[in-house]
Design a protein around this motif. Sequence first.
Motif, PDB file in Angstrom:
ATOM      1  N   ALA A   1      12.548  32.339  -3.179  1.00 34.63           N
ATOM      2  CA  ALA A   1      13.609  32.806  -4.181  1.00 34.63           C
ATOM      3  C   ALA A   1      13.623  31.844  -5.366  1.00 34.63           C
ATOM      4  O   ALA A   1      13.324  30.505  -5.148  1.00 34.63           O
TER       5      ALA A   1
ATOM      6  N   GLY B   1      15.465  31.031  -8.836  1.00 35.55           N
ATOM      7  CA  GLY B   1      16.827  31.340  -9.672  1.00 35.55           C
ATOM      8  C   GLY B   1      16.952  31.016 -11.206  1.00 35.55           C
ATOM      9  O   GLY B   1      15.989  31.707 -11.896  1.00 35.55           O
TER      10      GLY B   1
ATOM     11  N   ARG C   1      15.863  25.655 -12.906  1.00 31.70           N
ATOM     12  CA  ARG C   1      16.563  24.105 -13.376  1.00 31.70           C
ATOM     13  C   ARG C   1      16.121  23.238 -12.168  1.00 31.70           C
ATOM     14  O   ARG C   1      16.677  21.974 -12.885  1.00 31.70           O
ATOM     15  N   SER C   2      15.553  23.482 -11.322  1.00 31.13           N
ATOM     16  CA  SER C   2      15.297  22.361 -10.462  1.00 31.13           C
ATOM     17  C   SER C   2      13.959  21.777 -11.260  1.00 31.13           C
ATOM     18  O   SER C   2      13.247  22.578 -11.746  1.00 31.13           O
TER      19      SER C   2
ATOM     20  N   THR D   1      22.089  29.060 -10.884  1.00 32.47           N
ATOM     21  CA  THR D   1      22.531  30.358 -10.231  1.00 32.47           C
ATOM     22  C   THR D   1      23.349  29.785  -9.022  1.00 32.47           C
ATOM     23  O   THR D   1      23.132  28.624  -8.528  1.00 32.47           O
TER      24      THR D   1
ATOM     25  N   GLY E   1      20.841  28.653  -6.288  1.00 30.54           N
ATOM     26  CA  GLY E   1      20.200  27.516  -6.672  1.00 30.54           C
ATOM     27  C   GLY E   1      21.191  26.475  -6.293  1.00 30.54           C
ATOM     28  O   GLY E   1      20.722  25.300  -5.910  1.00 30.54           O
TER      29      GLY E   1
ATOM     30  N   HIS F   1      25.784  18.165  -6.576  1.00 28.48           N
ATOM     31  CA  HIS F   1      26.867  17.299  -6.973  1.00 28.48           C
ATOM     32  C   HIS F   1      27.141  17.522  -8.334  1.00 28.48           C
ATOM     33  O   HIS F   1      26.206  17.542  -8.999  1.00 28.48           O
TER      34      HIS F   1
ATOM     35  N   MET G   1      16.732  24.350   0.196  1.00 29.89           N
ATOM     36  CA  MET G   1      15.692  24.420  -0.760  1.00 29.89           C
ATOM     37  C   MET G   1      14.959  25.639  -0.638  1.00 29.89           C
ATOM     38  O   MET G   1      13.754  25.866  -0.893  1.00 29.89           O
TER      39      MET G   1
ATOM     40  N   MET H   1      19.326  33.915  -0.209  1.00 36.08           N
ATOM     41  CA  MET H   1      20.869  33.943  -0.133  1.00 36.08           C
ATOM     42  C   MET H   1      21.173  35.336  -1.207  1.00 36.08           C
ATOM     43  O   MET H   1      20.409  35.228  -2.284  1.00 36.08           O
TER      44      MET H   1
ATOM     45  N   TYR I   1      16.078  12.674  -4.634  1.00 30.23           N
ATOM     46  CA  TYR I   1      16.777  14.046  -4.655  1.00 30.23           C
ATOM     47  C   TYR I   1      15.605  14.852  -4.660  1.00 30.23           C
ATOM     48  O   TYR I   1      14.831  14.970  -5.966  1.00 30.23           O
TER      49      TYR I   1
HETATM   50  C1  LIG Z   1      19.842  19.385 -17.395  1.00 28.84           C
HETATM   51  C2  LIG Z   1      20.114  19.421 -16.005  1.00 28.84           C
HETATM   52  C3  LIG Z   1      21.383  18.670 -15.469  1.00 28.84           C
HETATM   53  C4  LIG Z   1      21.208  18.722 -14.019  1.00 28.84           C
HETATM   54  N1  LIG Z   1      22.400  18.011 -13.471  1.00 28.84           N
HETATM   55  C5  LIG Z   1      22.255  17.987 -12.015  1.00 28.84           C
HETATM   56  C6  LIG Z   1      23.545  17.238 -11.569  1.00 28.84           C
HETATM   57  O1  LIG Z   1      24.333  16.677 -12.199  1.00 28.84           O
HETATM   58  N2  LIG Z   1      23.633  17.479 -10.130  1.00 28.84           N
HETATM   59  C7  LIG Z   1      22.713  18.090  -9.197  1.00 28.84           C
HETATM   60  O2  LIG Z   1      22.907  18.129  -8.120  1.00 28.84           O
HETATM   61  N3  LIG Z   1      21.730  18.965  -9.861  1.00 28.84           N
HETATM   62  C8  LIG Z   1      21.649  18.827 -11.178  1.00 28.84           C
HETATM   63  N4  LIG Z   1      20.439  19.472 -11.733  1.00 28.84           N
HETATM   64  C9  LIG Z   1      19.662  20.357 -10.886  1.00 28.84           C
HETATM   65  C10 LIG Z   1      20.265  21.718 -10.757  1.00 28.84           C
HETATM   66  O3  LIG Z   1      21.497  21.777 -10.660  1.00 28.84           O
HETATM   67  C11 LIG Z   1      19.536  22.339  -9.475  1.00 28.84           C
HETATM   68  O4  LIG Z   1      18.205  22.150  -9.774  1.00 28.84           O
HETATM   69  C12 LIG Z   1      19.767  23.923  -9.369  1.00 28.84           C
HETATM   70  O5  LIG Z   1      19.375  24.086  -8.027  1.00 28.84           O
HETATM   71  C13 LIG Z   1      19.209  24.581 -10.158  1.00 28.84           C
HETATM   72  O6  LIG Z   1      19.507  26.215 -10.024  1.00 28.84           O
HETATM   73  P1  LIG Z   1      18.496  27.041 -10.194  1.00 28.84           P
HETATM   74  O7  LIG Z   1      19.184  28.402 -10.023  1.00 28.84           O
HETATM   75  O8  LIG Z   1      17.925  27.008 -11.468  1.00 28.84           O
HETATM   76  O9  LIG Z   1      17.522  27.201  -9.173  1.00 28.84           O
HETATM   77  P2  LIG Z   1      16.067  27.090  -9.084  1.00 28.84           P
HETATM   78  O10 LIG Z   1      15.602  25.785  -9.718  1.00 28.84           O
HETATM   79  O11 LIG Z   1      15.374  28.362  -9.480  1.00 28.84           O
HETATM   80  O12 LIG Z   1      15.587  26.751  -7.339  1.00 28.84           O
HETATM   81  C14 LIG Z   1      16.349  25.509  -6.781  1.00 28.84           C
HETATM   82  C15 LIG Z   1      15.988  25.951  -5.454  1.00 28.84           C
HETATM   83  O13 LIG Z   1      16.975  26.868  -4.967  1.00 28.84           O
HETATM   84  C16 LIG Z   1      16.250  27.850  -4.136  1.00 28.84           C
HETATM   85  N5  LIG Z   1      16.978  29.218  -4.688  1.00 28.84           N
HETATM   86  C17 LIG Z   1      17.417  29.409  -5.531  1.00 28.84           C
HETATM   87  N6  LIG Z   1      18.039  30.599  -5.628  1.00 28.84           N
HETATM   88  C18 LIG Z   1      18.056  31.061  -4.304  1.00 28.84           C
HETATM   89  C19 LIG Z   1      18.509  32.003  -3.490  1.00 28.84           C
HETATM   90  N7  LIG Z   1      19.023  33.031  -4.080  1.00 28.84           N
HETATM   91  N8  LIG Z   1      18.297  31.926  -2.136  1.00 28.84           N
HETATM   92  C20 LIG Z   1      17.646  30.992  -1.564  1.00 28.84           C
HETATM   93  N9  LIG Z   1      17.321  29.889  -2.086  1.00 28.84           N
HETATM   94  C21 LIG Z   1      17.374  29.949  -3.538  1.00 28.84           C
HETATM   95  C22 LIG Z   1      15.069  27.849  -4.693  1.00 28.84           C
HETATM   96  O14 LIG Z   1      13.887  28.414  -3.752  1.00 28.84           O
HETATM   97  C23 LIG Z   1      14.808  26.363  -4.848  1.00 28.84           C
HETATM   98  O15 LIG Z   1      14.308  25.792  -3.706  1.00 28.84           O
HETATM   99  C24 LIG Z   1      20.377  19.427 -13.069  1.00 28.84           C
HETATM  100  C25 LIG Z   1      19.357  20.304 -13.836  1.00 28.84           C
HETATM  101  C26 LIG Z   1      19.238  20.206 -15.061  1.00 28.84           C
HETATM  102  C27 LIG Z   1      18.027  20.895 -15.643  1.00 28.84           C
END
Ligand SMILES: Cc1cc2nc3c(=O)[nH]c(=O)nc-3n(C[C@H](O)[C@H](O)[C@H](O)COP(=O)(O)OP(=O)(O)OC[C@H]3O[C@@H](n4cnc5c(N)ncnc54)[C@H](O)[C@@H]3O)c2cc1C
Length: 459
Positions: free
Chosen positions: A45, A47, A50-51, A114, A117, A124, A169, A175, A408
Motif C-alpha cells: 500500500a 498513501g 510522505r515517508s 493518510t 500511513g 508521533h 510499515m 488497512m 525511524y
Molecule cells: C514534512 C514532513 C513532516 C513529518 N513530520 C513527522 C512527524 O513529526 N512525526 C512523524 O511520526 N512522522 C512525520 N513525518 C512522516 C509521515 O508522518 C509518515 O511518513 C506518514 O506515514 C506518511 O503517510 P503517507 O500516507 O504519506 O504514507 P506513505 O509514505 O505513502 O506510506 C508510509 C508507510 O505506510 C504504509 N501504508 C500506507 N497506507 C497504508 C495502508 N492503507 N495499509 C497499510 N499500510 C499502509 C506504506 O506501505 C508505507 O510503509 C513527516 C513527513 C513529512 C514529509
Amino acid sequence: MTNWADKELWGWGRYPRVTARCARPERRREVEEALRDRGGEPVLAHGLGRSYGDAALVSGGRVLLTRRLDRLLEFDPETGWLRAEAGVSLEEVIRTFVPRGFFPPVVPGTQFVTLGGALACDIHGKNHHVDGTFADHVRRLELLTAKGEIVVCDADHEPELFWATVGGMGLTGVMLSMEVRLARIDNPYIEMESIRVENLDHFFDVSAESGGHTHTVSWIDCVARGPRMGRGIFMRGRHASSSAAPAGPGVGERLKAAAEPILDVPFDAPGWLLNNVTIRAFNEAYYRKQLKPRTNSVVHYEPFFFPLDFVRDWNRLYGPRGFLQYQLVVPPDPEHRAIRTVLEQITASGMGSFLAVIKEFGERVHGGLSFPAPGVTLALDFPNYGQPLFELLDRLDDVVAEAGGRVYLCKDARLKRAQFRRMYPAWEAWRAVRDAWDPDGVFQSELGRRLGLVPGSQP
Ligand SMILES: Cc1cc2nc3c(=O)[nH]c(=O)nc-3n(C[C@H](O)[C@H](O)[C@H](O)COP(=O)(O)OP(=O)(O)OC[C@H]3O[C@@H](n4cnc5c(N)ncnc54)[C@H](O)[C@@H]3O)c2cc1C
C-alpha cells in the motif's frame, strides 16, 4: 479486472526512485480484486508518499495507491470517535472536523498524510510526552491480509496482528479503515511560547520545565559548535481556550480550517542551491529571528503544526538527487553524550542539516517496529551528498545503536540490517507474527527487503 499502470514512485526525500505497477482502487472490493490480480507479484500500500525513503516503494511489485479510499464512514460527536477509510488524509479530517470543534489527536509536521500511513508508521507529534502516538488513539482497524481475508482487529480480537500493523510499515496487509478518536478543541488557535535556547544544556532545562505544555518541539542550529552547540528556538504550546482565542470574527469564521499552500516549487532547484554556505546562512538567520529571549503569541494551528505545508513540493529545493532525513531517538542520559557526539560528527563532517528538530519523548512504547521510545529524538535533513553522507550516517548509526537508541524507519533509505537488528531487538517477535499471516511474503517493500523483514529477503 484491475487496471495496472507502470509508474515511477519515490518518497518525500525523492531518493530512491522505483518503478512499479500501480492501481488506484476506489472501493474495498477493488482492493480485494487487486490483491487477487497481482499476477503472483508482491504488493504494497502507498498513501500520500510522505515517508522519506523506501518504506512505501516496491520494485518488481504491485502498488496499491490508497488515496481514493477516502470515505468518512461514521462520527460520534459525543465521544469524538471517527470511523474512516485508510486513504483519508489528516488534511481532510482537519478540514471537516475543525469547524465542528475536533482535531486529530496526533499530527506530524505535515497534514498531507493518510490515516493508513499514520498508523503504519505509528507517527508521533509534538504532544508525544502527553498523548503518546497515533496508535494510542486508534481502537480498531480493518486489514486485508495476504490470504485475501478482511480481519477486524483491536486490543481483544487478533491483538498481535493489530500491534504488528501499528508501525508495521505496510508489511502485514492493506488497512481498509480504522476508528480513531478525535480530540475536542474550542477554536483553531494555539497559545504558543517561543524561547531562545543558547545551547544543548539550556534546551534540556527548558524541556524539563515544559511538562505542563501539551506540545513541545525545538528547532536546533546543528551547524553551531562549541559552547553554542544545540542553540535554537524552543516552541511550546497548547490548543487555546476560548478566552485566549483572538476576538473579532465569529466562532464559525474562527473555526474555519485554512488553507491551500501559498507558495509552489514548480521545478527541481539546481543541486547546488542547498550547500554548506546556504545552510549555515539559513541556520544563522533562523536563530536571529527570535530577537527576545521569550515571546508569547496566539497563532493559527497551521503555522504551529505544519509550517512547511505553506510551500508545496518544498522537497524539490534539494534538487534532482533528493535528500535524506535521519531521525534518531536515544534513551535519557544526564550527560547527553550520544546527542553531543552526533552533533559533533555532523559539524566536523561539514555536511550540515538544513532543518533540524529536537524533542524529548514521553514514556509510552509500543514494541515491534514502532519508533518512539523514552529519551531524546533528533531529526535532520541532509542534501544527498552521496557516498560521504552515507558514510557519515553509518557512523551516526554506530553512536545511536551503542547508546541503545534507534532510527525511524519511515524516514530511512539506507540503514544496514545488522544495525537495524541492534536497534529494534523486538524485530524477531514482530517478524513471527507477520510471517504467520503472510508466510509467502505477499506484502513487501524495498525497506522490508533491505532490513530482512520479509520472507525471501537477500541474506
Ligand atoms: C514534512 C514532513 C513532516 C513529518 N513530520 C513527522 C512527524 O513529526 N512525526 C512523524 O511520526 N512522522 C512525520 N513525518 C512522516 C509521515 O508522518 C509518515 O511518513 C506518514 O506515514 C506518511 O503517510 P503517507 O500516507 O504519506 O504514507 P506513505 O509514505 O505513502 O506510506 C508510509 C508507510 O505506510 C504504509 N501504508 C500506507 N497506507 C497504508 C495502508 N492503507 N495499509 C497499510 N499500510 C499502509 C506504506 O506501505 C508505507 O510503509 C513527516 C513527513 C513529512 C514529509
